[in-house]
Design a protein around this motif. Structure first.
Motif, PDB file in Angstrom:
ATOM      1  N   ASP A 167      10.052   5.241   0.403  1.00 32.57           N
ATOM      2  CA  ASP A 167       8.785   5.152   1.113  1.00 32.57           C
ATOM      3  C   ASP A 167       8.730   4.034   2.148  1.00 32.57           C
ATOM      4  O   ASP A 167       7.640   3.686   2.616  1.00 32.57           O
ATOM      5  CB  ASP A 167       7.635   5.089   0.101  1.00 32.57           C
ATOM      6  CG  ASP A 167       7.418   6.463  -0.533  1.00 32.57           C
ATOM      7  OD1 ASP A 167       6.770   7.306   0.099  1.00 32.57           O
ATOM      8  OD2 ASP A 167       7.963   6.724  -1.630  1.00 32.57           O
ATOM      9  N   VAL A 168       9.859   3.521   2.506  1.00 30.89           N
ATOM     10  CA  VAL A 168       9.998   2.516   3.577  1.00 30.89           C
ATOM     11  C   VAL A 168       8.988   1.378   3.393  1.00 30.89           C
ATOM     12  O   VAL A 168       8.231   1.039   4.299  1.00 30.89           O
ATOM     13  CB  VAL A 168       9.856   3.155   4.984  1.00 30.89           C
ATOM     14  CG1 VAL A 168      10.603   2.320   6.031  1.00 30.89           C
ATOM     15  CG2 VAL A 168      10.382   4.573   5.021  1.00 30.89           C
TER      16      VAL A 168
ATOM     17  N   CYS B 232      14.593   2.548  -1.075  1.00 29.98           N
ATOM     18  CA  CYS B 232      13.173   2.909  -1.180  1.00 29.98           C
ATOM     19  C   CYS B 232      12.871   4.155  -0.353  1.00 29.98           C
ATOM     20  O   CYS B 232      13.046   4.155   0.860  1.00 29.98           O
ATOM     21  CB  CYS B 232      12.308   1.750  -0.709  1.00 29.98           C
ATOM     22  SG  CYS B 232      10.560   2.232  -0.607  1.00 29.98           S
TER      23      CYS B 232
ATOM     24  N   ASP C 174       0.818  -1.216   0.000  1.00 29.68           N
ATOM     25  CA  ASP C 174       0.000   0.000   0.000  1.00 29.68           C
ATOM     26  C   ASP C 174       0.851   1.266   0.000  1.00 29.68           C
ATOM     27  O   ASP C 174       0.407   2.333  -0.415  1.00 29.68           O
ATOM     28  CB  ASP C 174      -0.909   0.039   1.236  1.00 29.68           C
ATOM     29  CG  ASP C 174      -1.987  -1.025   1.162  1.00 29.68           C
ATOM     30  OD1 ASP C 174      -1.971  -1.787   0.176  1.00 29.68           O
ATOM     31  OD2 ASP C 174      -2.819  -1.074   2.082  1.00 29.68           O
ATOM     32  N   ARG C 175       2.051   1.133   0.517  1.00 26.98           N
ATOM     33  CA  ARG C 175       2.920   2.310   0.635  1.00 26.98           C
ATOM     34  C   ARG C 175       3.717   2.577  -0.643  1.00 26.98           C
ATOM     35  O   ARG C 175       4.316   3.635  -0.798  1.00 26.98           O
ATOM     36  CB  ARG C 175       3.920   2.096   1.788  1.00 26.98           C
ATOM     37  CG  ARG C 175       3.297   2.002   3.165  1.00 26.98           C
ATOM     38  CD  ARG C 175       3.117   3.381   3.770  1.00 26.98           C
ATOM     39  NE  ARG C 175       2.165   3.351   4.870  1.00 26.98           N
ATOM     40  CZ  ARG C 175       2.470   2.987   6.113  1.00 26.98           C
ATOM     41  NH1 ARG C 175       3.712   2.661   6.410  1.00 26.98           N
ATOM     42  NH2 ARG C 175       1.554   2.975   7.045  1.00 26.98           N
TER      43      ARG C 175
ATOM     44  N   GLN D  86      -3.265   3.662  -3.417  1.00 30.03           N
ATOM     45  CA  GLN D  86      -2.814   4.989  -3.833  1.00 30.03           C
ATOM     46  C   GLN D  86      -2.877   5.150  -5.352  1.00 30.03           C
ATOM     47  O   GLN D  86      -2.587   6.219  -5.881  1.00 30.03           O
ATOM     48  CB  GLN D  86      -1.364   5.232  -3.401  1.00 30.03           C
ATOM     49  CG  GLN D  86      -1.121   5.198  -1.892  1.00 30.03           C
ATOM     50  CD  GLN D  86       0.264   5.747  -1.563  1.00 30.03           C
ATOM     51  OE1 GLN D  86       0.486   6.954  -1.609  1.00 30.03           O
ATOM     52  NE2 GLN D  86       1.202   4.874  -1.261  1.00 30.03           N
TER      53      GLN D  86
ATOM     54  N   PHE E 229       9.790  -1.811   2.494  1.00 30.90           N
ATOM     55  CA  PHE E 229      10.280  -3.167   2.787  1.00 30.90           C
ATOM     56  C   PHE E 229      10.662  -3.389   4.245  1.00 30.90           C
ATOM     57  O   PHE E 229      11.111  -2.477   4.944  1.00 30.90           O
ATOM     58  CB  PHE E 229      11.552  -3.464   1.963  1.00 30.90           C
ATOM     59  CG  PHE E 229      11.361  -3.373   0.489  1.00 30.90           C
ATOM     60  CD1 PHE E 229      10.938  -4.483  -0.244  1.00 30.90           C
ATOM     61  CD2 PHE E 229      11.625  -2.186  -0.195  1.00 30.90           C
ATOM     62  CE1 PHE E 229      10.793  -4.410  -1.616  1.00 30.90           C
ATOM     63  CE2 PHE E 229      11.475  -2.106  -1.574  1.00 30.90           C
ATOM     64  CZ  PHE E 229      11.055  -3.221  -2.287  1.00 30.90           C
TER      65      PHE E 229
ATOM     66  N   CYS F  29       8.072   4.011  -7.807  1.00 32.54           N
ATOM     67  CA  CYS F  29       9.130   4.859  -8.360  1.00 32.54           C
ATOM     68  C   CYS F  29      10.167   4.031  -9.104  1.00 32.54           C
ATOM     69  O   CYS F  29      10.908   4.553  -9.942  1.00 32.54           O
ATOM     70  CB  CYS F  29       9.793   5.679  -7.253  1.00 32.54           C
ATOM     71  SG  CYS F  29      10.852   4.714  -6.152  1.00 32.54           S
TER      72      CYS F  29
ATOM     73  N   TYR G 127      -1.038   3.237  -7.514  1.00 28.43           N
ATOM     74  CA  TYR G 127       0.223   2.870  -8.159  1.00 28.43           C
ATOM     75  C   TYR G 127       0.279   1.366  -8.389  1.00 28.43           C
ATOM     76  O   TYR G 127      -0.410   0.596  -7.726  1.00 28.43           O
ATOM     77  CB  TYR G 127       1.408   3.276  -7.276  1.00 28.43           C
ATOM     78  CG  TYR G 127       1.536   4.768  -7.057  1.00 28.43           C
ATOM     79  CD1 TYR G 127       1.915   5.617  -8.098  1.00 28.43           C
ATOM     80  CD2 TYR G 127       1.286   5.321  -5.799  1.00 28.43           C
ATOM     81  CE1 TYR G 127       2.035   6.982  -7.893  1.00 28.43           C
ATOM     82  CE2 TYR G 127       1.408   6.684  -5.580  1.00 28.43           C
ATOM     83  CZ  TYR G 127       1.782   7.520  -6.639  1.00 28.43           C
ATOM     84  OH  TYR G 127       1.896   8.855  -6.433  1.00 28.43           O
TER      85      TYR G 127
ATOM     86  N   LYS H 242       5.005   3.602  -4.201  1.00 33.82           N
ATOM     87  CA  LYS H 242       4.611   4.623  -5.181  1.00 33.82           C
ATOM     88  C   LYS H 242       5.175   4.321  -6.561  1.00 33.82           C
ATOM     89  O   LYS H 242       5.217   5.189  -7.436  1.00 33.82           O
ATOM     90  CB  LYS H 242       5.066   6.007  -4.706  1.00 33.82           C
ATOM     91  CG  LYS H 242       4.302   6.494  -3.461  1.00 33.82           C
ATOM     92  CD  LYS H 242       4.783   7.862  -3.020  1.00 33.82           C
ATOM     93  CE  LYS H 242       4.138   8.259  -1.698  1.00 33.82           C
ATOM     94  NZ  LYS H 242       5.026   9.167  -0.945  1.00 33.82           N
TER      95      LYS H 242
END
Ligand SMILES: Cc1ncc(C[n+]2csc(CCOP(=O)(O)OP(=O)(O)O)c2C)c(N)n1
Ligand code: SF4
Ligand code: SF4
Ligand code: SF4
Lengths: 67, 353, 250
Positions: A60-61, A58, A9-10, A35, A63, A14, A37, A12
């Motif tokens: 967006d943390v 990453c 879920d976190r 989100q 992992f 990238c 993505y 994005k």
């Protein structure tokens, strides 16, 4: 075998983790996360060494890595 | 009772700050208030405090914001041009509900102006001064003793209502010497542990901020602040009223202007006239109600200020046309004598008679 | 099984609002790791700045006060002077620190304020839509340098770390990047050092982190990440510019 937990879920999407995984274990999936993505997924679990490079790159943390 | 000493108004403020337990001072030099940092730079290190000479008034007010956010009693002082620079920080402190004392020993403006006494910052002080919908507490002493007393009160009110407070004086009050009786407040400092930043130990983390982006959040914050201001208006308005029955005219003045005007009023009363005196001690909150009550008795007013007309607008707002409001203004570079104000009052009385 | 990587404890378990691939997230994580490492979560008071990182208080499980644009070092000075036992850090963008807040950072540094400064250089004003910053590269097009930054018009990109390292009050100054695993390791170490500098009372600990802003650079995250090494590092060299080890700071 190392264990990779992906907080989809976190993600994005990238692509930084995909780019930097030395074993080409990761890819962006076709599905959508809340989100909107395409979250990353582990496509080559057998190759994963648990080096945690993906986790560190990453932004967006996403992992958690255990081994 | 403590012995009286003979002190400069600026020094009285500095001494009061120490008496109030203020340990942190942040400021930038400017005439005519430099006695304050000069005094505190000598005293604060000895009481376990900190004196920081900042690189600018902007930095100084933000240091105050930082110290204030941790609930520590702290202050800054400056004079008009420096107070202009502090407006950004004051707006943030108001929006973030951070207490702290700001002293303005007014000099003349606009621009670099001059170093003579002035009351030209009345609008800036009482309307907030920076951006956004906010007010700060503004106390206006008229004697050296009041410089001391109101500094202590300003700290207490600032803490109590979690809003910045200003002592609004001027070059005359700052530089002149008068007898001073020092006292130590008995009231314990407000407990700020319910909101101050101290590290998130054994409790939820805290944020002190003025940014509110959520739907309707900022409007709600503004309404809440207004409600708070209404409470302060109801409870903390202070004004000295010396008006007797059948008063012919009441002079409204604050700070230095009130001192000069008072001499003229006393002289007229000695001569058998019946002239009243209204001296706002808090100029925000302003004694609208008290002045309106006098206006309802048909008392005309003369507002005397060391500027070209600022507080007079508040007097007119109080009166709302109920009685006549005249104005005698003295722009900077020139202090009127009691005689001149005497003349001014007599002219008005002659017109009336 | 041993955990080799997990979310730092002091980083609140929520999503960042940052754009995809924006290094602000990585830098937040590194700062949270340092908070955990030095066990200062319960004694930290941070001063947030104005820019894309203003929501610091939503992401770190610590006490935070918001500062006006550029003034965080002054706010932090007030916090630290009144609370010398607390750990105090600021996190500022390049518009915040290197433009509107230059006086505040230089004088906080020069006074040797015992605070930690995380300076995020992404060569643009991110939050306001990618306008030119003092750090914008020569030739770089932004919304206010549509023809590319020209030194005759706008001067050269400012190198803050080199400048601040000159000041006696600075105990540690380094420039790092987070665009590769190798750089990340060094960045992590530098942030740790900047924390230690404060804890050991050696004056200001300052770390400049080169950061992407894919959105305002008009690049994808991977391309933006590559720009760090290709364009930024040659002009903003990485390294430790100052490191006090002893008590030569008097
Ligand atoms: C006094 C003032 N001027 C301008 C602004 C508008 N503003 C908000 S953020 C910002 C720049 C942020 O850029 P930077 O510090 O580089 O941080 P980034 O968003 O890139 O992380 C500006 C100019 C403001 N908030 N206050
Ligand atoms: S842990 Fe290392 S090998 Fe495994 S997916 Fe992440 S980067 Fe690739
Ligand atoms: S680096 Fe993180 S956010 Fe980017 S694609 Fe990989 S998991 Fe998703
Ligand atoms: S605008 Fe730029 S700096 Fe701000 S979050 Fe997006 S990518 Fe990051």
């Amino acid at each position: 075998m190392p264990r990779l937990t992906i907080h989809e879920d976190r993600c994005k999407a990238c692509g930084l983790c995909v780019e930097f995984c030395p074993k080409d274990c990761l890819a962006l999936s076709d599905k959508f996360n809340p989100q909107g993505y395409h979250p990353v997924e582990l496509v080559n679990p057998d190759e994963c060494t648990g080096c945690a490079i993906c986790a560190k790159m990453c932004p967006d943390v996403v992992f958690k890595v255990e081994k | 009772m403590a012995a009286k000493t003979f002190e400069k108004g600026n020094v009285a403020i500095a001494k009061a700050a120490v008496a109030a337990g203020c340990k942190y001072y942040f400021g930038y030099p400017i005439t005519p208030q430099s006695d304050i940092p000069e005094y505190l730079s000598g005293v604060l290190p000895g009481v376990g405090g900190q004196f920081v000479q900042a690189e600018s008034e902007i930095a100084a007010i933000n240091m105050l914001l930082g110290a204030g956010s941790t609930g520590k009693r702290a202050m800054t002082s400056s004079s008009s041009p420096g107070i202009s620079l502090k407006q950004e920080g004051i707006s943030y402190m108001a929006g973030s509900e951070i207490p702290g004392l700001i002293v303005n020993i007014q000099r003349s403006g606009p621009g670099l102006g001059g170093i003579s006494p002035s009351q030209g910052d009345y609008f800036q002080a009482t309307r907030g001064g920076g951006h956004g919908d906010y007010r700060i507490l503004v106390l206006a002493p008229a004697t050296v003793q009041e410089m001391y007393d109101l500094t202590i009160l300003a700290f207490e009110l600032s803490d109590k209502y979690r809003m910045p407070a200003m002592v609004l004086a001027d070059a005359m009050l700052g530089m002149m010497k008068e007898p001073l009786e020092e006292w130590i407040p008995k009231q314990a400092e407000e407990d700020k542990s319910s909101w101050a930043l101290s590290g998130a130990k054994g409790r939820e983390r805290r944020k002190i901020k003025s940014l509110f982006l959520g739907d309707g959040e900022l409007a709600e914050h503004n309404w809440k602040m207004l409600e708070h201001y209404r409470e302060v208006e109801a409870k903390e308005t202070r004004v000295k009223i010396e008006v007797h029955d059948d008063c012919e005219l009441a002079v409204v003045a604050f700070g230095s202007a009130a001192r000069i005007a008072k001499s003229a009023v006393d002289r007229l009363n000695d001569e058998g006239r019946n002239i009243g005196m209204v001296r706002p001690i808090t100029v925000w909150p302003f004694p609208y109600k008290e002045i309106r009550e006098l206006a309802e008795k048909d008392i005309p007013f003369l507002t005397v200020e060391l500027n070209v007309g600022q507080m007079v607008e508040d007097v007119r707002l109080s009166v709302e046309g109920r009685s006549k409001v005249s104005f005698a203004g003295y722009p900077p570079g020139y202090l009127p004598s009691p005689d001149e104000i005497y003349e001014e009052i007599t002219k008005l009385l002659d017109k009336k008679d | 099984m041993k955990t080799v990587f997990e979310r730092p404890q002091s980083l609140v378990d929520t999503s960042f609002h940052f754009c995809p691939g924006c290094h602000h997230g990585t830098i937040h994580r590194l700062v949270a790791e340092a908070i955990d490492e030095y066990k200062v979560r319960e004694t930290t008071i941070a001063a947030a700045s104005v820019g894309c990182s203003v929501f610091l208080y939503d992401y770190f499980d610590i006490d935070v006060v918001e500062s006006p644009h550029g003034r965080a070092p002054a706010v932090a000075t007030g916090i630290k002077r009144a609370n010398p036992d607390k750990f105090v850090f600021v996190y500022q963008g390049d518009g915040d620190l290197a433009a509107i807040g230059t006086a505040e950072i230089i004088h906080a540094a020069n006074r040797g304020e015992n605070i930690t400064v995380i300076f995020v250089n992404n060569t643009v004003y991110g939050m306001t839509g990618g306008q030119m910053a003092p750090t914008t590269m020569l030739g770089q097009r932004t919304t206010t340098s549509p023809y590319g930054r020209d030194f005759a018009q706008d001067g050269y990109p400012i190198r803050m770390t080199e400048m601040l390292a000159q000041l006696e009050g600075v105990g540690y100054a380094a420039r790092v990047a987070v665009d590769s695993p190798a750089h990340l390791g060094k960045a992590r170490k530098a942030i740790m050092k900047a924390f230690a500098t404060q804890i050991e009372n050696r004056g200001m600990g300052f770390v400049e982190v080169l950061c992407t802003c894919p959105t305002n650079w008009g690049m994808g995250p991977i391309e933006a990440n590559k720009r760090i090494a290709a364009e930024m590092i040659p002009y903003f060299p990485l390294g430790v510019y100052k490191e006090r080890t002893g008590s030569d700071f008097m």
